[in-house]
Design an enzyme around this catalytic site. Structure first.
Site, PDB file in Angstrom:
ATOM      1  CB  VAL A  11      -0.958  -0.073   1.080  1.00 25.39           C
ATOM      2  CG1 VAL A  11      -1.742   1.228   1.404  1.00 25.39           C
ATOM      3  CG2 VAL A  11      -2.017  -1.174   1.065  1.00 25.39           C
ATOM      4  CE  LYS A  35       9.659  -2.997   2.515  1.00 26.99           C
ATOM      5  NZ  LYS A  35       8.427  -3.389   3.373  1.00 26.99           N
ATOM      6  CG  LEU A 153      -4.066   0.695  -3.811  1.00 33.06           C
ATOM      7  CD1 LEU A 153      -2.956   1.131  -3.421  1.00 33.06           C
ATOM      8  CD2 LEU A 153      -4.882   1.686  -5.148  1.00 33.06           C
ATOM      9  NE  ARG A 154      -8.927  -4.504  -8.966  1.00 35.73           N
ATOM     10  CZ  ARG A 154      -9.137  -4.499 -10.143  1.00 35.73           C
ATOM     11  NH1 ARG A 154      -9.958  -5.381 -10.472  1.00 35.73           N
ATOM     12  NH2 ARG A 154      -8.885  -3.340 -10.913  1.00 35.73           N
ATOM     13  CG  ASN A 211     -11.462  -5.380   1.363  1.00 35.17           C
ATOM     14  OD1 ASN A 211     -11.693  -5.010   0.128  1.00 35.17           O
ATOM     15  ND2 ASN A 211     -10.221  -5.613   1.636  1.00 35.17           N
ATOM     16  CB  ALA A 255     -16.867 -20.760  -9.477  1.00 36.14           C
ATOM     17  N   GLY A 260      -8.193 -15.589  -1.348  1.00 37.42           N
ATOM     18  CA  GLY A 260      -6.564 -15.621  -0.303  1.00 37.42           C
ATOM     19  C   GLY A 260      -6.348 -14.151  -0.370  1.00 37.42           C
ATOM     20  CB  CYS A 263      -7.354  -7.437   1.515  1.00 40.42           C
ATOM     21  SG  CYS A 263      -5.524  -6.477   1.276  1.00 40.42           S
TER      22      CYS A 263
HETATM   23  C1  UDX Z   1      -8.758  -6.943  -2.432  1.00 38.21           C
HETATM   24  C2  UDX Z   1      -9.779  -5.909  -2.890  1.00 38.21           C
HETATM   25  O1  UDX Z   1     -10.268  -6.266  -4.281  1.00 38.21           O
HETATM   26  C3  UDX Z   1      -9.210  -4.492  -3.121  1.00 38.21           C
HETATM   27  O2  UDX Z   1     -10.016  -3.586  -3.334  1.00 38.21           O
HETATM   28  C4  UDX Z   1      -8.619  -4.108  -1.611  1.00 38.21           C
HETATM   29  O3  UDX Z   1      -8.065  -3.215  -1.583  1.00 38.21           O
HETATM   30  C5  UDX Z   1      -7.434  -5.202  -1.074  1.00 38.21           C
HETATM   31  O4  UDX Z   1      -8.006  -6.553  -1.341  1.00 38.21           O
HETATM   32  P1  UDX Z   1      -6.628  -8.200  -3.527  1.00 38.21           P
HETATM   33  O5  UDX Z   1      -6.754  -8.719  -2.381  1.00 38.21           O
HETATM   34  O6  UDX Z   1      -5.328  -7.542  -3.984  1.00 38.21           O
HETATM   35  O7  UDX Z   1      -7.661  -7.022  -3.428  1.00 38.21           O
HETATM   36  O8  UDX Z   1      -7.149  -9.349  -4.863  1.00 38.21           O
HETATM   37  P2  UDX Z   1      -8.376  -9.230  -5.475  1.00 38.21           P
HETATM   38  O9  UDX Z   1      -8.453  -9.351  -6.810  1.00 38.21           O
HETATM   39  O10 UDX Z   1      -9.609  -8.895  -4.705  1.00 38.21           O
HETATM   40  O11 UDX Z   1      -8.652 -11.087  -5.135  1.00 38.21           O
HETATM   41  C6  UDX Z   1      -8.769 -11.526  -3.766  1.00 38.21           C
HETATM   42  C7  UDX Z   1      -9.032 -13.000  -3.823  1.00 38.21           C
HETATM   43  O12 UDX Z   1     -10.309 -13.235  -4.387  1.00 38.21           O
HETATM   44  C8  UDX Z   1      -8.021 -13.677  -4.754  1.00 38.21           C
HETATM   45  O13 UDX Z   1      -7.512 -14.988  -3.958  1.00 38.21           O
HETATM   46  C9  UDX Z   1      -8.745 -14.011  -6.059  1.00 38.21           C
HETATM   47  O14 UDX Z   1      -8.175 -15.243  -6.654  1.00 38.21           O
HETATM   48  C10 UDX Z   1     -10.053 -14.245  -5.550  1.00 38.21           C
HETATM   49  N1  UDX Z   1     -11.118 -14.041  -6.374  1.00 38.21           N
HETATM   50  C11 UDX Z   1     -11.285 -12.848  -6.738  1.00 38.21           C
HETATM   51  C12 UDX Z   1     -11.723 -14.949  -6.810  1.00 38.21           C
HETATM   52  O15 UDX Z   1     -11.693 -16.256  -6.436  1.00 38.21           O
HETATM   53  N2  UDX Z   1     -13.031 -14.971  -7.594  1.00 38.21           N
HETATM   54  C13 UDX Z   1     -13.320 -13.568  -8.149  1.00 38.21           C
HETATM   55  O16 UDX Z   1     -14.053 -13.559  -9.000  1.00 38.21           O
HETATM   56  C14 UDX Z   1     -12.442 -12.555  -7.825  1.00 38.21           C
END
Ligand code: UDX
Length: 438
Positions: A11, A35, A153-154, A211, A255, A260, A263
């Protein structure tokens, strides 16, 4: 405008680099000397597409720098962002706020003149008030407003998500602080990005509600996928059929093996604790946590059943990170799946484009390979756990010649079942019928 960004993780580093791209002078602070040294040498601590170039460009322009000296960075800053880790506390799932509170105290001792202190890290409702109390105690005459500004943020698309967000959420009732935040986000303001000004605790809750809602949406389609497998429906078409309803939306209906990352698992747990602490249990979220936890090891059962047992067999695993375009292994489904397969007697060969260095520290007795095809060499089956682009168009002829048996368990529904059948595979996926070589 001058900003001090405390914390240079997923972040802090992305936010700092993006603010400097906006023309803000940013000093990123971290306690970790190596770092900071690496960052000054242009070496990124994380894999995030586009980050290395964005950092280099803004360091070159003199808008972005790195230091371990927090007081120096803070005393010259108009706004200080707390972007340190808030991991799940061991055992009880509460967010561990110790890094946030240490930063707040150090910031209090260093502020000079009116300063906006911003919690960018994901923090439970009410943390802003606690930060305010810590600062007032450490420096009673500090002229500070504490603001909540959660990130959305993703990983893997963090820069895009920062530069073109659906919205910016700012939690403060101070006009003066609102004006500082408006200046910081001016480029987004100009592109008419919606900016939601609200109270601090509302802003904190928006982050958790977002989230956990997304985690709930994923878990919903995962359960529908399980139903599809029994009633002979196709979850991809179900997702499309419901997602075209504007009230539902098409995103986050893929699906898979369960969510994981750093977050969703942490934030769902933290929100459940927040609800429990105030006797307003969030029973839906509690159920989502339970279902998702169990799902990951159930995916191993799917692989075991498809192979008729894995004892003494070799399974090729393609992708171990929690999602593609990241090196992050935190709470990745692969950790549970590989452990369960090994527990059932399987030998594991695995490959991941970015995650292997991290994964090696978290998984034992895995044969790490150089690419997808080496991984499949001599394996009794192959399973796709992470949908990296590299796995989307495998040479199926070559795969078949390398595998001992043409069996694929695709946990991300990358392939079309009919195509796999005609390519001579037994193909099992999520929420769709198994097909055998035709
Ligand atoms: C997430 C939120 O999207 C983001 O807005 C927040 O700031 C931080 O947490 P992130 O964890 O980086 O972001 O990834 P994300 O793309 O959201 O996926 C999270 C998990 O859900 C992953 O394990 C992904 O494989 C899973 N996922 C996501 C699914 O299984 N199906 C989906 O349709 C979308």
């Amino acid at each position: 405008m001058r900003v001090a960004m405390i914390g240079t993780g997923y972040v802090g580093l992305v936010s700092g680099a993006c603010f400097s791209e906006f023309g803000v002078d940013v000093v990123c602070v971290d306690k970790d000397v190596s770092k900071i040294a690496n960052l000054e040498a242009g070496k990124m601590p994380i894999y995030e597409p586009g980050l290395e170039d964005l950092v280099a460009k803004n360091v070159e322009a003199g808008r972005l720098s790195f230091t371990t000296n927090l007081p120096d960075a803070v005393k010259n800053a108009d706004a200080v962002f707390i972007a340190v880790g808030t991991p799940s506390r061991r055992g009880d799932g509460h967010a561990d706020l110790s890094y946030v509170f240490v930063a707040a105290k150090e910031i209090a001792e260093a502020v000079d003149g009116y300063t906006v202190v911003v919690t960018k890290s994901t923090v439970p409702v009410g943390t802003g008030r606690e930060v305010e109390e810590i600062i007032a105690k450490a420096q009673p005459d500090a002229e500070v407003d504490v603001v909540s500004n959660p990130e959305f943020l993703r990983e893997g698309s963090a820069i895009e998500d920062f530069m073109r967000p659906d919205r910016v959420v700012i939690g403060t009732k101070s006009e003066r602080a609102q004006n500082v935040m408006r200046s910081l986000y001016r480029p987004l303001y100009l592109t008419e990005t919606p900016i939601v000004f609200t109270s601090r605790q509302t802003s904190e809750l928006i982050k958790y509600a977002a989230n956990t809602f997304l985690a709930t949406k994923i878990t919903f389609i995962n359960e529908i996928a399980d139903l599809c497998e029994v009633v002979g429906a196709d979850v991809q078409d179900v997702a499309r059929g419901i997602g075209l309803d504007g009230r539902i939306g098409r995103k986050f209906l893929h699906a898979g093996p369960g969510y994981g990352g750093s977050c969703f698992p942490k934030d769902t747990l933290a929100l459940v604790k927040t609800g429990a602490d105030v006797e307003r249990p969030l029973r839906i979220v509690e159920t989502v946590v339970d279902i998702n936890t169990k799902r990951k090891s159930r995916m191993a059962d799917k692989i075991i059943e498809t192979c008729g047992g894995v004892d003494g067999k070799t399974i090729a695993i393609l992708g171990v990170t929690f999602k593609p375009n990241t090196d992050d292994m935190r709470d990745s489904p692969s950790l549970d799946i590989v452990a369960s397969l090994q527990g059932a007697g399987a030998t594991i060969r695995a490959y991941d484009p970015e995650g292997m260095e991290e994964a090696e520290t978290m998984m034992a007795n895995v044969i790490w390979c150089a690419d997808a095809y080496e991984t499949m060499g001599g394996a009794d089956a192959v399973s796709i756990i992470t949908e990296w682009n590299q796995f989307r168009a495998l040479d199926l002829e070559r795969a078949r010649s390398l595998l001992k048996a043409p069996v694929m368990i695709d946990l991300r529904n990358i392939y079309d079942p009919e195509e796999m059948a005609s390519a001579g595979f037994t193909y099992v996926s999520v929420g769709r019928a198994r097909v055998d070589a035709s």
